[in-house]
Design a protein around this motif. Sequence first.
Motif, mmCIF file in Angstrom:
data_model
loop_
_atom_site.group_PDB
_atom_site.id
_atom_site.type_symbol
_atom_site.label_atom_id
_atom_site.label_comp_id
_atom_site.label_asym_id
_atom_site.label_seq_id
_atom_site.Cartn_x
_atom_site.Cartn_y
_atom_site.Cartn_z
ATOM 1 N N ASP A 174 -29.477 -61.924 -51.479
ATOM 2 C CA ASP A 174 -28.982 -63.244 -51.101
ATOM 3 C C ASP A 174 -29.584 -64.315 -52.009
ATOM 4 O OD1 ASP A 174 -31.568 -63.442 -50.206
ATOM 5 O OD2 ASP A 174 -31.062 -63.716 -48.099
ATOM 6 N N ALA A 175 -29.342 -65.575 -51.687
ATOM 7 C CA ALA A 175 -29.800 -66.689 -52.525
ATOM 8 C C ALA A 175 -31.320 -66.748 -52.631
ATOM 9 C CB ALA A 175 -29.268 -68.003 -51.965
ATOM 10 N N ASP A 176 -32.026 -66.230 -51.606
ATOM 11 C CA ASP A 176 -33.490 -66.249 -51.608
ATOM 12 C C ASP A 176 -34.097 -64.996 -52.235
ATOM 13 O OD1 ASP A 176 -33.526 -68.728 -50.330
ATOM 14 O OD2 ASP A 176 -33.339 -67.773 -48.362
ATOM 15 N N GLY A 177 -33.259 -64.050 -52.667
ATOM 16 C CA GLY A 177 -33.758 -62.841 -53.308
ATOM 17 C C GLY A 177 -34.008 -61.684 -52.355
ATOM 18 N N PHE A 178 -33.696 -61.872 -51.076
ATOM 19 C CA PHE A 178 -33.884 -60.792 -50.109
ATOM 20 C C PHE A 178 -32.670 -59.869 -50.122
ATOM 21 C CE2 PHE A 178 -36.487 -64.249 -48.349
ATOM 22 C CZ PHE A 178 -37.705 -63.579 -48.246
ATOM 23 N N GLU A 179 -32.910 -58.588 -49.867
ATOM 24 C CA GLU A 179 -31.811 -57.616 -49.831
ATOM 25 C C GLU A 179 -31.056 -57.736 -48.516
ATOM 26 O OE1 GLU A 179 -33.419 -53.748 -50.600
ATOM 27 O OE2 GLU A 179 -33.546 -54.122 -52.748
ATOM 28 N N VAL A 180 -29.725 -57.781 -48.629
ATOM 29 C CA VAL A 180 -28.849 -57.896 -47.476
ATOM 30 C C VAL A 180 -27.840 -56.757 -47.542
ATOM 31 C CG1 VAL A 180 -27.151 -59.343 -46.309
ATOM 32 C CG2 VAL A 180 -29.082 -60.403 -47.478
ATOM 33 N N LYS A 181 -27.657 -56.085 -46.418
ATOM 34 C CA LYS A 181 -26.706 -54.981 -46.340
ATOM 35 C C LYS A 181 -25.335 -55.541 -45.965
ATOM 36 C CE LYS A 181 -26.313 -50.626 -43.805
ATOM 37 N NZ LYS A 181 -27.000 -49.771 -42.853
ATOM 38 N N THR A 182 -24.363 -55.359 -46.858
ATOM 39 C CA THR A 182 -23.005 -55.821 -46.596
ATOM 40 C C THR A 182 -22.071 -54.626 -46.566
ATOM 41 O OG1 THR A 182 -22.545 -56.149 -48.948
ATOM 42 C CG2 THR A 182 -23.401 -58.044 -47.731
ATOM 43 N N GLU A 183 -20.956 -54.791 -45.883
ATOM 44 C CA GLU A 183 -19.990 -53.695 -45.828
ATOM 45 C C GLU A 183 -18.735 -54.058 -46.593
ATOM 46 O OE1 GLU A 183 -17.697 -54.124 -41.635
ATOM 47 O OE2 GLU A 183 -19.691 -53.265 -41.512
ATOM 48 N N ASP A 184 -18.246 -53.081 -47.341
ATOM 49 C CA ASP A 184 -17.007 -53.202 -48.096
ATOM 50 C C ASP A 184 -15.948 -52.366 -47.393
ATOM 51 O OD1 ASP A 184 -16.963 -54.861 -50.231
ATOM 52 O OD2 ASP A 184 -17.455 -53.345 -51.730
ATOM 53 N N VAL A 185 -14.813 -52.950 -47.082
ATOM 54 C CA VAL A 185 -13.719 -52.199 -46.472
ATOM 55 C C VAL A 185 -12.955 -51.507 -47.599
ATOM 56 C CG1 VAL A 185 -11.616 -52.332 -45.110
ATOM 57 C CG2 VAL A 185 -13.561 -53.787 -44.538
ATOM 58 N N VAL A 186 -12.904 -50.170 -47.533
ATOM 59 C CA VAL A 186 -12.249 -49.370 -48.565
ATOM 60 C C VAL A 186 -10.808 -49.070 -48.184
ATOM 61 C CG1 VAL A 186 -12.318 -47.170 -49.790
ATOM 62 C CG2 VAL A 186 -14.435 -48.344 -49.227
ATOM 63 N N LEU A 187 -10.573 -48.786 -46.882
ATOM 64 C CA LEU A 187 -9.241 -48.381 -46.429
ATOM 65 C C LEU A 187 -9.064 -48.802 -44.984
ATOM 66 C CD1 LEU A 187 -6.656 -46.499 -46.930
ATOM 67 C CD2 LEU A 187 -8.005 -44.721 -45.859
ATOM 68 N N VAL A 188 -7.890 -49.332 -44.675
ATOM 69 C CA VAL A 188 -7.514 -49.646 -43.299
ATOM 70 C C VAL A 188 -6.231 -48.887 -43.023
ATOM 71 C CG1 VAL A 188 -6.853 -51.452 -41.681
ATOM 72 C CG2 VAL A 188 -8.534 -51.939 -43.457
ATOM 73 N N THR A 189 -6.217 -48.057 -41.964
ATOM 74 C CA THR A 189 -5.050 -47.227 -41.690
ATOM 75 C C THR A 189 -4.963 -46.927 -40.192
ATOM 76 O OG1 THR A 189 -3.872 -45.232 -42.409
ATOM 77 C CG2 THR A 189 -6.247 -45.026 -42.076
ATOM 78 N N TRP A 190 -3.908 -46.236 -39.818
ATOM 79 C CA TRP A 190 -3.699 -45.808 -38.430
ATOM 80 C C TRP A 190 -4.071 -44.338 -38.309
ATOM 81 C CZ3 TRP A 190 -2.475 -49.383 -34.856
ATOM 82 C CH2 TRP A 190 -1.943 -50.587 -35.302
ATOM 83 N N ALA A 191 -4.637 -43.957 -37.159
ATOM 84 C CA ALA A 191 -5.077 -42.578 -36.970
ATOM 85 C C ALA A 191 -4.958 -42.160 -35.508
ATOM 86 C CB ALA A 191 -6.529 -42.420 -37.423
ATOM 87 N N GLN A 192 -4.998 -40.866 -35.308
ATOM 88 C CA GLN A 192 -5.118 -40.277 -33.971
ATOM 89 C C GLN A 192 -6.600 -39.972 -33.770
ATOM 90 O OE1 GLN A 192 -2.690 -36.796 -33.390
ATOM 91 N NE2 GLN A 192 -4.038 -35.997 -31.811
ATOM 92 N N VAL A 193 -7.154 -40.421 -32.654
ATOM 93 C CA VAL A 193 -8.581 -40.259 -32.401
ATOM 94 C C VAL A 193 -8.774 -39.382 -31.180
ATOM 95 C CG1 VAL A 193 -10.738 -41.478 -31.939
ATOM 96 C CG2 VAL A 193 -8.989 -42.558 -33.348
ATOM 97 N N THR A 194 -9.612 -38.337 -31.343
ATOM 98 C CA THR A 194 -9.890 -37.405 -30.254
ATOM 99 C C THR A 194 -11.381 -37.134 -30.203
ATOM 100 O OG1 THR A 194 -7.785 -36.319 -30.777
ATOM 101 C CG2 THR A 194 -9.257 -35.173 -29.276
ATOM 102 N N ASN A 195 -11.970 -37.251 -29.020
ATOM 103 C CA ASN A 195 -13.374 -36.886 -28.854
ATOM 104 C C ASN A 195 -13.482 -35.386 -28.643
ATOM 105 O OD1 ASN A 195 -14.490 -39.463 -29.086
ATOM 106 N ND2 ASN A 195 -13.980 -39.918 -26.968
ATOM 107 N N ILE A 196 -14.475 -34.768 -29.262
ATOM 108 C CA ILE A 196 -14.707 -33.334 -29.110
ATOM 109 C C ILE A 196 -15.579 -33.140 -27.881
ATOM 110 C CG2 ILE A 196 -15.684 -31.281 -30.178
ATOM 111 C CD1 ILE A 196 -15.111 -32.551 -32.886
#
Length: 127
Positions: free
Chosen positions: A22-44
């Motif tokens: 960041d501006a102060d030199g501290f490390e900041v964890k950011t997220e990059d969105v690579v893909l947005v899609t539709w899916a079927q979700v099932t819990n095992i």
Amino acid sequence: MLVNPGNFNKRIKFIKYKIQKDADGFEVKTEDVVLVTWAQVTNISGTEILRSNSDFSKVKTHFLMRTPTVAMKSSARVGTSYEQSECGGLDKDMFIKFDGNVYDIVYINDYGYDNKYTEIITELVMK
């Protein structure tokens, strides 16, 4: 393998985390969105987890989606894009964000070996 595309009714995001300063030199964890899609979700279920020699305390989730392409494709419905991709390949260094939770990708499989659908097994990341 019979797949009903109507079951792809959950919106998921594939993300990668980046460490930036960041501006102060501290490390900041950011997220990059690579893909947005539709899916079927099932819990095992717990018995399936036990059969595959996994730990009972882990929450495993199965995602099934269309195999992503490199270019953005337009959907026949309403002219909106059904998937948005900046890169063609998915890897296990990515995470899936769904329903306010973050999932760690454990396994990626070409479902049915016909390059139409991708199956992803994940574990819930406990905070």
